[in-house]
Design a protein around this motif. Structure first.
Motif, mmCIF file in Angstrom:
data_model
loop_
_atom_site.group_PDB
_atom_site.id
_atom_site.type_symbol
_atom_site.label_atom_id
_atom_site.label_comp_id
_atom_site.label_asym_id
_atom_site.label_seq_id
_atom_site.Cartn_x
_atom_site.Cartn_y
_atom_site.Cartn_z
ATOM 1 N N GLU A 160 3.833 -4.382 0.554
ATOM 2 C CA GLU A 160 3.374 -5.479 -0.291
ATOM 3 C C GLU A 160 2.298 -6.286 0.461
ATOM 4 O O GLU A 160 2.176 -6.207 1.683
ATOM 5 N N TYR B 181 -3.422 -2.454 -11.420
ATOM 6 C CA TYR B 181 -2.832 -2.567 -10.082
ATOM 7 C C TYR B 181 -3.301 -1.469 -9.136
ATOM 8 O O TYR B 181 -3.439 -1.694 -7.927
ATOM 9 N N THR C 166 -4.706 0.840 -3.889
ATOM 10 C CA THR C 166 -4.393 -0.436 -4.532
ATOM 11 C C THR C 166 -5.666 -1.015 -5.132
ATOM 12 O O THR C 166 -6.743 -0.957 -4.526
ATOM 13 N N MET D 178 -0.322 -7.949 -3.743
ATOM 14 C CA MET D 178 0.772 -7.679 -4.680
ATOM 15 C C MET D 178 2.094 -8.054 -4.005
ATOM 16 O O MET D 178 2.359 -7.644 -2.863
#
Length: 579
Positions: A159, A196, A208, A213
């Protein structure tokens, strides 16, 4: 597709490229196959046939024509076909040399067939031309869609990754001919998963498409990736696959207590090392990123509590280290800190990665048994004390705020012969029977302190030591019998006499020995003192006689026997004993 090539066989010919233009039209097709016109003698030459795969017409598919210069058209030459698929797939008109395919061909199953052609004399079946080999190549059409042989895909990416971070690479294969046209040239596109993620059209690399994110907001995405042949042009075939992308955790969330103040209540009877409370700081991260350590920063009652981390739940477990006493202190205030154990330096700006909270522990009163002011009381009493003599007093109190009245009693299992009594109200202990130090010098009593409402019993220990008095006469250690022969020398020790006494001191007494009155004037023997506890008997310088017990006189070789009587005195008393 390419126009089928007609190969003409002669004693000398060469195959022309079907695109060279040196071909003439065949009567069998419109615009029709082409026949080679330019020939050179003395060699068999053939060219490659092309057959379109997946032909769906009702008539056999015309492949090409074989011809020999020997054939004058009079029917004397017959054409023969052999090799892969001859007769089963490919047929030849023995008169004209025309070749047809009778079945649908699949290039992906077999891309080419090798056959042999020969011209023979119809009557003799003898070759009129040498046998020659040629190839029928199955020409590709775009009849296979791209396929993802490794799909569906599972992938992960941290992430908060930067824009364009590579996630995974997908690959599709197309069974069509990669060397012919664009049937096997694949491009990739993303059907589901925007904005995304994105996919590179030529490589299939997924990246990505948005920065930062957050796994804690959404941790999984299912993408649909398409692969389309014909370089993506209209009419191309396509295949799809799914890619499940999981955002992996990073430590971007500090621990935070859900409240700034916590309150817990515990009984004052809580045992030491028991859990007082569990407190947890919330952390949106998972795994090692959510691991934390707790500590007590400050608070009253130092050393009363400790806090550790429950590794399974990541809770802070507060442990009691010392006994609680409601009457002494009814509450404690602590300040607890929780800190992430594994801090990622890339996210320090989201910190601090620690938090604090206040914890108040309230102690709840319980009805406790009476407590003796001295858990172990020591008392002394003389062994000649009269019955009813007061020895001492025990004292207990109710530790609770109610301060209930207390009554005392003796646990008779510790005083089976009932030597003592205790006053139920005052706690005064007194003698109930005469005491004998020599029988029992120490009495170990358990005293009960009883609170009536509600019933509670406290216990105390009282050690009563009985003091000695001089109430025991000394005695000889054993019965003595001494034999003495007449040749004993004067001054020789013939007997050592010992005495014992039950009274103190246990290390020994000072005794005095003397001859009893009936033999006090006996000049045959002398008593010699041996430092108070024993004495020596030695013969004097007189005619010696044998000392015997009366019933042994007749058996003795000596002349006669005398009985000597001794008397013992203690230095601390006037209690003689005769022997």
């Amino acid at each position: 597709f390419r126009t089928p090539t007609v190969v003409s066989f002669s004693r000398g010919c060469r195959a022309l490229n079907p695109s060279s233009g040196d071909l003439e039209k065949s009567p069998h097709s419109d615009p029709g196959p082409w026949e080679v016109l330019h020939r050179h003698k003395r060699s068999w030459v053939w060219n490659q046939f092309f057959v379109l795969e997946e032909y769906t017409g009702n008539e056999p598919l015309y492949v090409g024509k074989l011809h020999s210069d020997v054939d004058k058209g009079d029917g004397k030459v017959k054409y023969v076909l052999s090799g892969e698929g001859a007769t089963s797939i490919f047929t030849i008109d023995e008169n004209t040399g025309d070749i047809h395919a009778t079945k649908r061909l699949d290039r992906e199953a077999q891309a080419y067939y090798t056959l042999q052609a020969q011209a023979v004399d119809r009557l003799t079946n003898l070759p009129v031309e040498p046998k020659s080999e040629f190839v029928v190549k199955v020409q590709d059409i775009n009849d296979n869609e791209p396929k993802f042989l490794d799909g569906p895909y599972l992938a992960g990416v941290p992430e908060m990754s930067p824009l364009g971070t590579m996630v995974v690479q997908v690959a599709a294969t197309d069974a069509d001919d990669p060397t012919y046209g664009n049937s096997a040239r694949v491009v990739y596109s993303i059907i589901h998963g925007q904005p995304y993620f994105s996919v590179e059209p030529k490589t299939g690399i997924i990246r990505t498409a948005l920065p930062n994110m957050d796994r804690e907001t959404r941790d999984q995405y299912v993408l649909v990736i398409q692969a389309k042949d014909m370089v993506g042009q209209m009419g191309g075939l396509s295949g799809t696959t799914s890619v499940t992308v999981t955002l992996t955790d990073v430590n971007d969330n500090p621990p935070r207590f859900t409240h700034k103040n916590y309150q817990y209540t515990v009984l004052e009877s809580l045992p030491v090392q028991s859990v007082v409370a569990r407190i947890k700081a919330a952390d949106a991260d998972i795994g090692s990123n959510a691991e934390m350590d707790y500590r007590i920063m400050d608070g009253d009652g130092p050393g009363m509590f400790n806090i550790t981390t429950d590794e399974d739940t990541q809770e802070g477990v507060i442990i009691l280290l010392k006994p609680l006493d409601f009457e002494t202190k009814g509450s404690f205030s602590l300040r607890i800190e929780a800190t992430n154990r594994n801090i990622d330096s890339n996210f320090l700006s989201a910190g601090p990665f620690s938090d604090t909270a206040s914890v108040k522990v309230t102690v709840e009163d319980v009805n406790e048994p009476p407590v003796f002011s001295t858990p172990l009381s020591k008392m002394v009493v003389s062994e000649d004390a009269k019955v009813g003599t007061s020895i001492g007093r025990v004292s207990a109190h109710d530790p609770d705020t109610s301060n209930s009245a207390i009554r005392y009693s003796i646990d008779r299992n510790t005083d089976l012969e009932r030597f003592f009594n205790v006053d139920a109200l005052s706690g005064v202990i007194s003698t109930a029977k005469p005491l004998d130090r020599e029988a029992n010098s120490v009495h170990n009593l358990t005293i009960f302190a009883i609170e009536k409402d509600p019933a509670q019993i406290g216990k105390g220990i009282t050690l009563i030591t009985v003091l000695d008095i001089n109430d025991n006469a000394p005695v000889f250690a054993i019965d003595y019998e001494t034999l003495l022969c007449e040749n004993a020398m004067p001054g020789q020790v013939i007997q050592t006499i010992s005495a014992v006494d039950k009274d103190e001191p246990p290390s020994g007494h000072r005794f005095y020995f003397a001859l009893a009155a009936p033999v006090a004037g006996n000049l045959n023997f002398t008593l010699r003192d041996n430092k108070g506890a024993t004495l020596f008997i030695v013969p004097n310088d007189h005619p010696l006689i044998k000392l015997l017990h009366p019933d042994r006189r007749t058996s003795s070789p000596c002349l006669s026997a005398n009985l000597v009587t001794l008397k013992i005195f203690k230095a601390t008393g006037n209690l003689p004993v005769d022997e």
